[in-house]
Design a protein around this motif. Structure first.
Motif, mmCIF file in Angstrom:
data_model
loop_
_atom_site.group_PDB
_atom_site.id
_atom_site.type_symbol
_atom_site.label_atom_id
_atom_site.label_comp_id
_atom_site.label_asym_id
_atom_site.label_seq_id
_atom_site.Cartn_x
_atom_site.Cartn_y
_atom_site.Cartn_z
ATOM 1 N N PRO A 1 -24.548 -38.066 -65.044
ATOM 2 C CA PRO A 1 -23.280 -37.410 -64.677
ATOM 3 C C PRO A 1 -23.420 -35.888 -64.524
ATOM 4 O O PRO A 1 -22.791 -35.288 -63.661
ATOM 5 C CB PRO A 1 -22.344 -37.756 -65.839
ATOM 6 C CG PRO A 1 -22.918 -38.978 -66.448
ATOM 7 C CD PRO A 1 -24.399 -38.888 -66.241
ATOM 8 N N PHE A 2 -24.271 -35.277 -65.346
ATOM 9 C CA PHE A 2 -24.525 -33.843 -65.203
ATOM 10 C C PHE A 2 -25.190 -33.547 -63.865
ATOM 11 O O PHE A 2 -24.814 -32.609 -63.156
ATOM 12 C CB PHE A 2 -25.397 -33.337 -66.361
ATOM 13 C CG PHE A 2 -25.944 -31.966 -66.138
ATOM 14 C CD1 PHE A 2 -25.133 -30.843 -66.234
ATOM 15 C CD2 PHE A 2 -27.273 -31.770 -65.793
ATOM 16 C CE1 PHE A 2 -25.631 -29.562 -66.010
ATOM 17 C CE2 PHE A 2 -27.780 -30.506 -65.566
ATOM 18 C CZ PHE A 2 -26.956 -29.399 -65.677
ATOM 19 N N TYR A 3 -26.175 -34.346 -63.518
ATOM 20 C CA TYR A 3 -26.919 -34.151 -62.280
ATOM 21 C C TYR A 3 -25.992 -34.190 -61.064
ATOM 22 O O TYR A 3 -26.166 -33.435 -60.118
ATOM 23 C CB TYR A 3 -28.015 -35.211 -62.149
ATOM 24 C CG TYR A 3 -28.793 -35.128 -60.867
ATOM 25 C CD1 TYR A 3 -29.760 -34.145 -60.680
ATOM 26 C CD2 TYR A 3 -28.545 -36.019 -59.825
ATOM 27 C CE1 TYR A 3 -30.470 -34.061 -59.501
ATOM 28 C CE2 TYR A 3 -29.255 -35.937 -58.634
ATOM 29 C CZ TYR A 3 -30.209 -34.958 -58.478
ATOM 30 O OH TYR A 3 -30.904 -34.863 -57.305
ATOM 31 N N PHE A 4 -25.001 -35.073 -61.087
ATOM 32 C CA PHE A 4 -24.068 -35.189 -59.968
ATOM 33 C C PHE A 4 -22.884 -34.236 -60.076
ATOM 34 O O PHE A 4 -21.958 -34.306 -59.282
ATOM 35 C CB PHE A 4 -23.591 -36.634 -59.816
ATOM 36 C CG PHE A 4 -24.646 -37.527 -59.229
ATOM 37 C CD1 PHE A 4 -25.062 -37.372 -57.917
ATOM 38 C CD2 PHE A 4 -25.248 -38.503 -60.000
ATOM 39 C CE1 PHE A 4 -26.046 -38.175 -57.379
ATOM 40 C CE2 PHE A 4 -26.236 -39.311 -59.472
ATOM 41 C CZ PHE A 4 -26.638 -39.151 -58.160
ATOM 42 N N GLY A 5 -22.895 -33.356 -61.050
ATOM 43 C CA GLY A 5 -21.861 -32.334 -61.150
ATOM 44 C C GLY A 5 -20.607 -32.761 -61.875
ATOM 45 O O GLY A 5 -19.610 -32.048 -61.852
ATOM 46 N N GLY A 6 -20.634 -33.900 -62.537
ATOM 47 C CA GLY A 6 -19.445 -34.393 -63.226
ATOM 48 C C GLY A 6 -19.259 -33.829 -64.615
ATOM 49 O O GLY A 6 -18.170 -33.914 -65.179
ATOM 50 N N LEU A 7 -20.308 -33.245 -65.172
ATOM 51 C CA LEU A 7 -20.264 -32.676 -66.523
ATOM 52 C C LEU A 7 -21.040 -31.377 -66.546
ATOM 53 O O LEU A 7 -21.933 -31.160 -65.729
ATOM 54 C CB LEU A 7 -20.911 -33.628 -67.536
ATOM 55 C CG LEU A 7 -20.294 -34.983 -67.780
ATOM 56 C CD1 LEU A 7 -21.171 -35.783 -68.727
ATOM 57 C CD2 LEU A 7 -18.898 -34.846 -68.349
ATOM 58 N N GLY A 8 -20.737 -30.570 -67.541
ATOM 59 C CA GLY A 8 -21.502 -29.357 -67.745
ATOM 60 C C GLY A 8 -22.668 -29.601 -68.688
ATOM 61 O O GLY A 8 -22.716 -30.613 -69.393
ATOM 62 N N ALA A 9 -23.587 -28.664 -68.724
ATOM 63 C CA ALA A 9 -24.761 -28.789 -69.589
ATOM 64 C C ALA A 9 -24.356 -28.814 -71.059
ATOM 65 O O ALA A 9 -25.010 -29.474 -71.875
ATOM 66 C CB ALA A 9 -25.733 -27.642 -69.322
ATOM 67 N N GLY A 10 -23.285 -28.112 -71.406
ATOM 68 C CA GLY A 10 -22.828 -28.105 -72.794
ATOM 69 C C GLY A 10 -22.427 -29.489 -73.274
ATOM 70 O O GLY A 10 -22.666 -29.854 -74.428
ATOM 71 N N ASP A 11 -21.834 -30.281 -72.392
ATOM 72 C CA ASP A 11 -21.444 -31.649 -72.752
ATOM 73 C C ASP A 11 -22.676 -32.493 -73.053
ATOM 74 O O ASP A 11 -22.706 -33.257 -74.019
ATOM 75 C CB ASP A 11 -20.646 -32.296 -71.613
ATOM 76 C CG ASP A 11 -19.415 -31.502 -71.228
ATOM 77 O OD1 ASP A 11 -18.722 -31.001 -72.139
ATOM 78 O OD2 ASP A 11 -19.146 -31.379 -70.023
ATOM 79 N N VAL A 12 -23.708 -32.347 -72.224
ATOM 80 C CA VAL A 12 -24.949 -33.095 -72.415
ATOM 81 C C VAL A 12 -25.589 -32.697 -73.740
ATOM 82 O O VAL A 12 -25.980 -33.553 -74.549
ATOM 83 C CB VAL A 12 -25.928 -32.841 -71.241
ATOM 84 C CG1 VAL A 12 -27.233 -33.582 -71.456
ATOM 85 C CG2 VAL A 12 -25.292 -33.235 -69.913
ATOM 86 N N LYS A 13 -25.685 -31.398 -73.976
ATOM 87 C CA LYS A 13 -26.307 -30.917 -75.212
ATOM 88 C C LYS A 13 -25.478 -31.320 -76.432
ATOM 89 O O LYS A 13 -26.037 -31.623 -77.488
ATOM 90 C CB LYS A 13 -26.489 -29.402 -75.148
ATOM 91 C CG LYS A 13 -27.531 -28.981 -74.131
ATOM 92 C CD LYS A 13 -27.732 -27.479 -74.107
ATOM 93 C CE LYS A 13 -26.619 -26.818 -73.324
ATOM 94 N NZ LYS A 13 -26.850 -25.377 -73.123
ATOM 95 N N MET A 14 -24.159 -31.345 -76.287
ATOM 96 C CA MET A 14 -23.307 -31.729 -77.414
ATOM 97 C C MET A 14 -23.587 -33.167 -77.846
ATOM 98 O O MET A 14 -23.711 -33.449 -79.040
ATOM 99 C CB MET A 14 -21.832 -31.557 -77.045
ATOM 100 C CG MET A 14 -20.882 -31.890 -78.166
ATOM 101 S SD MET A 14 -19.177 -31.637 -77.617
ATOM 102 C CE MET A 14 -18.294 -32.383 -78.980
ATOM 103 N N LEU A 15 -23.686 -34.085 -76.901
ATOM 104 C CA LEU A 15 -23.977 -35.473 -77.269
ATOM 105 C C LEU A 15 -25.397 -35.587 -77.841
ATOM 106 O O LEU A 15 -25.636 -36.391 -78.747
ATOM 107 C CB LEU A 15 -23.780 -36.426 -76.094
ATOM 108 C CG LEU A 15 -23.851 -37.919 -76.452
ATOM 109 C CD1 LEU A 15 -22.802 -38.295 -77.505
ATOM 110 C CD2 LEU A 15 -23.680 -38.778 -75.215
ATOM 111 N N ALA A 16 -26.327 -34.780 -77.361
ATOM 112 C CA ALA A 16 -27.672 -34.781 -77.935
ATOM 113 C C ALA A 16 -27.642 -34.324 -79.390
ATOM 114 O O ALA A 16 -28.325 -34.899 -80.250
ATOM 115 C CB ALA A 16 -28.600 -33.886 -77.106
ATOM 116 N N VAL A 17 -26.841 -33.320 -79.685
ATOM 117 C CA VAL A 17 -26.716 -32.840 -81.066
ATOM 118 C C VAL A 17 -26.057 -33.904 -81.944
ATOM 119 O O VAL A 17 -26.482 -34.145 -83.080
ATOM 120 C CB VAL A 17 -25.944 -31.505 -81.120
ATOM 121 C CG1 VAL A 17 -25.626 -31.114 -82.562
ATOM 122 C CG2 VAL A 17 -26.724 -30.404 -80.436
ATOM 123 N N ILE A 18 -25.028 -34.549 -81.424
ATOM 124 C CA ILE A 18 -24.398 -35.646 -82.169
ATOM 125 C C ILE A 18 -25.446 -36.713 -82.476
ATOM 126 O O ILE A 18 -25.504 -37.248 -83.584
ATOM 127 C CB ILE A 18 -23.203 -36.223 -81.381
ATOM 128 C CG1 ILE A 18 -22.065 -35.197 -81.326
ATOM 129 C CG2 ILE A 18 -22.721 -37.538 -81.979
ATOM 130 C CD1 ILE A 18 -20.965 -35.509 -80.319
#
Length: 170
Positions: free
Chosen positions: A66-83
Motif C-alpha cells: 500500500p505504501f508503494y502505491f501511494g495509499g499510506l505514508g512511510a510513518g504508517d509502515v514503520k509504526m506497524l513494524a514497531v508494533i
C-alpha cells in the motif's frame, strides 16, 4: 506491564500526531523499537529477539505494497513494524487485520458523510472489472498520489485504534 505501557504511549502519541499533523515521527518510533528489542532480549533471550524481529518484518511487509502505491505514508509502515517489534508476529497480524476493518468502516462513514460513497464504490467496481478482464483502466480511476491529505485517512490513528482493540481483545 512495562511493554504494555510503552505500547499504549506509542499508540496515543502516533494517533495524536497523525490526526493533528498527518505525521508519525521517527523520534517516537525509534526509541520504541529499541525498547522492543531490548525488552525481548532481557525477558526471553535470543528467542525473544527472534520473535521481535519476525514481528517487525511482518509489520513492515504487510504495509509495504500500500505504501508503494501511494495509499499510506512511510510513518504508517514503520509504526506497524514497531508494533511488531513490541508484540511479535501473531499480534501484529491480528492488529493488521483489525486495523483494516476499522479503516474500512472509517472510510465508509467518511465517504457517506461527504456524499461520495456511491461514486467511489462505482469507480472501484469498474476498475476491478477492467483489471480482472486484463483490460487497461480507461475510465476515471483512483490515483492515490493525487489525493490531498484532507481526503485521506490518517492511517496511523486507524492502526492505533485497531492495535488497541487487538490488545483489549486478548
Amino acid at each position: 506491564m512495562l511493554k504494555d505501557a510503552v505500547l499504549l504511549i506509542l499508540l496515543l502519541t502516533c494517533a495524536y500526531t497523525d490526526l493533528s499533523k498527518r505525521l508519525i515521527y521517527n523520534r517516537v518510533l525509534l526509541p520504541a523499537i529499541i525498547f522492543g528489542f531490548l525488552y525481548a532480549w532481557l525477558t526471553n533471550g535470543i528467542g525473544g529477539v527472534g520473535q521481535s524481529l519476525a514481528g517487525m518484518i511482518l509489520g513492515f511487509l504487510l504495509l509495504l505494497l500500500p505504501f508503494y502505491f501511494g495509499g499510506l505514508g512511510a510513518g504508517d509502515v514503520k509504526m506497524l513494524a514497531v508494533i511488531g517489534a513490541l508484540q511479535g508476529p501473531h499480534f501484529t497480524w491480528r492488529a493488521f487485520l483489525l486495523s483494516a476493518l476499522v479503516g474500512g468502516g472509517w472510510a465508509v462513514v467518511y465517504l457517506a458523510r461527504q456524499g461520495r460513497f456511491l461514486i467511489t464504490l462505482n469507480t472501484l467496481l469498474i476498475n476491478a472489472y477492467f483489471l480482472l478482464r486484463g483490460l487497461p483502466v480507461t475510465w476515471p480511476s483512483f490515483n492515490l498520489n493525487q489525493t490531498s491529505p484532507e481526503e485521506t485517512l490518517p492511517y496511523g490513528a486507524v492502526l492505533a485504534l485497531g492495535t488497541l482493540l487487538t490488545y483489549l481483545s486478548g
